[in-house]
Design an enzyme around this catalytic site. Sequence first.
Site, mmCIF file in Angstrom:
data_model
loop_
_atom_site.group_PDB
_atom_site.id
_atom_site.type_symbol
_atom_site.label_atom_id
_atom_site.label_comp_id
_atom_site.label_asym_id
_atom_site.label_seq_id
_atom_site.Cartn_x
_atom_site.Cartn_y
_atom_site.Cartn_z
ATOM 1 N N ASP A 101 0.800 -1.233 0.000
ATOM 2 C CA ASP A 101 0.000 0.000 0.000
ATOM 3 C C ASP A 101 0.829 1.279 0.000
ATOM 4 O OD1 ASP A 101 0.890 -0.779 2.506
ATOM 5 O OD2 ASP A 101 -1.041 -0.520 3.531
ATOM 6 N N GLY A 141 6.888 -7.405 6.980
ATOM 7 C CA GLY A 141 8.067 -7.232 7.842
ATOM 8 C C GLY A 141 9.075 -8.316 7.525
ATOM 9 N N HIS A 148 3.964 -14.035 2.359
ATOM 10 C CA HIS A 148 5.394 -13.875 2.131
ATOM 11 C C HIS A 148 6.064 -15.114 2.741
ATOM 12 C CE1 HIS A 148 4.567 -9.533 1.714
ATOM 13 N NE2 HIS A 148 5.810 -9.351 1.309
ATOM 14 N N GLU A 154 11.689 -15.412 1.971
ATOM 15 C CA GLU A 154 12.446 -14.206 1.592
ATOM 16 C C GLU A 154 13.667 -14.161 2.514
ATOM 17 O OE1 GLU A 154 10.339 -10.535 2.212
ATOM 18 O OE2 GLU A 154 11.728 -9.337 1.014
ATOM 19 N N HIS A 204 7.630 -13.852 -2.834
ATOM 20 C CA HIS A 204 9.084 -14.007 -3.001
ATOM 21 C C HIS A 204 9.532 -15.460 -3.221
ATOM 22 C CE1 HIS A 204 9.803 -9.814 -2.440
ATOM 23 N NE2 HIS A 204 9.197 -9.826 -1.276
HETATM 24 ZN ZN LIG Z 1 6.362 -7.749 -0.013
#
Ligand SMILES: [Zn+2]
Lengths: 487, 487
Positions: free
Chosen positions: B91, B303, B333, B336, B361
């Site tokens: 966002d 995060g 996520h 990552e 990711h």
């Molecule tokens: Zn991301």
Amino acid sequence: VLTCGLSIPDPGQREALMQLEASMQTGGQVVLTDAERQLDALLFKMKQEETARTDFPPAMHFFRARDLIRTSPIFGLLQKMPKGGALHVHDFSMVDAEWLVKNATYRPHCYMCCTDSRSVRFIFSSQQPKPLPRCSSWVLLENLRDKMINATDLDNSILRNLTLFTDQDPEAVYPSQDEVWDRFEDKFLALWGLVTYALVFRDYYYQGLTQFYTDNVMYLELRALLPEVYELDGSTHNRVWALKTYQDITRQFMATHSGFFGTRIIVTIHRGVNASVMTEAVEEAMKLKKDFPDFMAGFDMVGREDRGRPLWYFRDALSLPVESGLPLPFFFHAGETDLEGTEVDQNLLDALLLNTSRIGHGFALLHHPVAKDLSRKRGVAVEVCPISNQVLKLVKDLRNHPAAVLMSENHPVVISSDDPGMFGTSGLSYDFYEAFVGLGGIKSHIGSLKQLAMNSIRYSSLTSEQQNKAMAEWQRRWNKFVSENVF
Amino acid sequence: VLTCGLSIPDPGQREALMQLEASMQTGGQVVLTDAERQLDALLFKMKQEETARTDFPPAMHFFRARDLIRTSPIFGLLQKMPKGGALHVHDFSMVDAEWLVKNATYRPHCYMCCTDSRSVRFIFSSQQPKPLPRCSSWVLLENLRDKMINATDLDNSILRNLTLFTDQDPEAVYPSQDEVWDRFEDKFLALWGLVTYALVFRDYYYQGLTQFYTDNVMYLELRALLPEVYELDGSTHNRVWALKTYQDITRQFMATHSGFFGTRIIVTIHRGVNASVMTEAVEEAMKLKKDFPDFMAGFDMVGREDRGRPLWYFRDALSLPVESGLPLPFFFHAGETDLEGTEVDQNLLDALLLNTSRIGHGFALLHHPVAKDLSRKRGVAVEVCPISNQVLKLVKDLRNHPAAVLMSENHPVVISSDDPGMFGTSGLSYDFYEAFVGLGGIKSHIGSLKQLAMNSIRYSSLTSEQQNKAMAEWQRRWNKFVSENVF
Ligand SMILES: [Zn+2]
Ligand SMILES: [Zn+2]
């Protein structure tokens, strides 16, 4: 096992999948003894401490990481570990450059000149040698050192010309692949006059065997150029002499070093040659293989793939052994590139189509699912040289090295050191460290190390009978290593 | 096809294997029209020229490469290309930071203070705001700028606080992963007071839609924190208001921008929270999903994975939707990281066990053959954000990005831009450039681009009916793009 419906994740199933994945990696199916399990617990603790550091060695350039690795307790263990064979090492980079400076250049009759590109050249000669183009006049090092109060600066500057290793910022000294390869090739030219002098040629190889043996490597497959070797009076020896000399020294070394299993030679030629020179080289290699069937393992090409001709260009020459019924096993460097989709990038597939026995580097293998599948199904092992690939700038952080993936899948791999003298390493332990801590991450364990060592025998060019003998000797030493290091 | 005996390599067989491999890659089985083939020939030529350059952009840090990419003819084409949907965008990083400086901070009532760690904070307020701890007193930017002859230096210094992009040496400015993540998170705090002000909140989102639309992106799945949004008088709005506002503005935007297919929201929460906060967040998300069944797509955490708790820690909270029969799709996520074998490294498998719809990711996926297999078999696409992974220091040379391997195998992937505002990109074209030129190498082609665009619809959270509509619209635009760019 691989399906799971729309439900709350079942911890038992999760555990099973995690175990399945762990069992798929290199060494994942090795059955461990109690003592091995104890040593593994120790290794795991050491690795966790190592991984928690902010200066994690495998993420750093090896030139910066070397001192950290040297003091690592894992490295200490890996040095003592019987690592089996070193299957990807080049003739004139077996020995550390310090030895060349302190030993070779201190011998009588050693002349040096400085090129106009600020490199050096050497020659041993009983009389003043003829001048080289684009080089200063020859100076006898003996005389030069005699005039100095302290030769340290001179020795250091010679040293810098014989190895890529530097304690300066490696990123600044070698900013690009082109740059590092240029320097790499120039440093080979610098040491050429030293190592092709007959006395040094012999002692260099003996010293190389000593260093690998000291590092608990029991067997070598040496890629050798078999160059013209010269004497003080300028007379020269041919390739057969060089091969014969390697064979004699190997025998001599084995007689005094118990448990050393020997060396086999992979004859190499620079890939920069044209098709007719390659044809001659292959024909000569076929003859050498016939005359030294046990000592000579096969044939390969050296030099930067991206700059040389692709294997396919040499297909006629490389088909000669099969056509003429004089077998010549191939051990091709292939896929030491990050140029995806170029002609050179086809070397991996072509090496396999030419029935290569192993693949040198195979850095690009993951980009080639068909070649990868062939390599696995045929048991064509990939010779992984992590430090070489990092120094030659194919990859920065070794956790991103493609062999980490190959090890996750137990693809046939062996670990080797390529050019230890150029990279500031010695033997195999530094590369084993990077493989175990960097490529393997937390999840690789004593079973991985065990399998990597066993792979180096299993994927060697030795006959199965020889392999069984070597494996028995390795196992004996391994058991001793384990029992001596479980506290 | 995969076997070949001891014989001279047959050029026909070689060709067949090369074709087989080419057909296995992303887009390898896409059937091309004549016009597409013509455009491909053009692209191939462009790519060969690009690859021959010594300053090959995908091998460089994006911050250094951006100007080169901007002037690349391939990039010019990619900007015009209909890219389908952007499925992994956050966002408050949709819009370039320049817009925030030139638009948001120039609005009335905008106060700024400087933190003692040399960052800035903003607030809009109708009266002098209460002081912040560890921050200078609030200054009204209007007043500050009035006193200056030239506000350029001020604006540039604000800009530097709102984006990671820098024209200094990125390796020096961000020497480590820890450092770059710290700066990343601090810059989010800096822009927080700007983008959570109701007027800016609306306009920022509208501007974001405009930038993606201009970049020929027709659909968005936006990961949104749905923060507390405030008014000038300090009054605040809740998450429902934020979601509703996004919905209203999306409708308004669609009414005036033909062919834009809309946005769906993936509600996110920071993974640093504890289990009970997570439980509340999941419950609230379930309710939002019930109340906005079409507009809200699902749930995710944000995060840095390496610093937060692993998914498995939150398994009870994340099991609530299935247990209570209120479905909440997940878009986690996962992977990552380059910390192989840690708890966090299990997130990939756990995301799949929790039935994630896609993987954000999946950088570590290749290290997890079981998770990789599950992802492929279930069609759980990996959202690949190459520039993000490079800027956040998971990989240096994008040719070594694991998605190059995923693309070699036609693993389900989509290309996205994660945080374009933070990374100095805009829309999707920069990441498409890196994917096409860097990950794909010479071998990716117009079919790869076509499939990547189609994947972004196929693996979106849209219903199949909506997907068919979107695909038809995309195809219409694609045909137009092809015919307009074949010369
Ligand atoms: Zn991301
Ligand atoms: Zn080599």
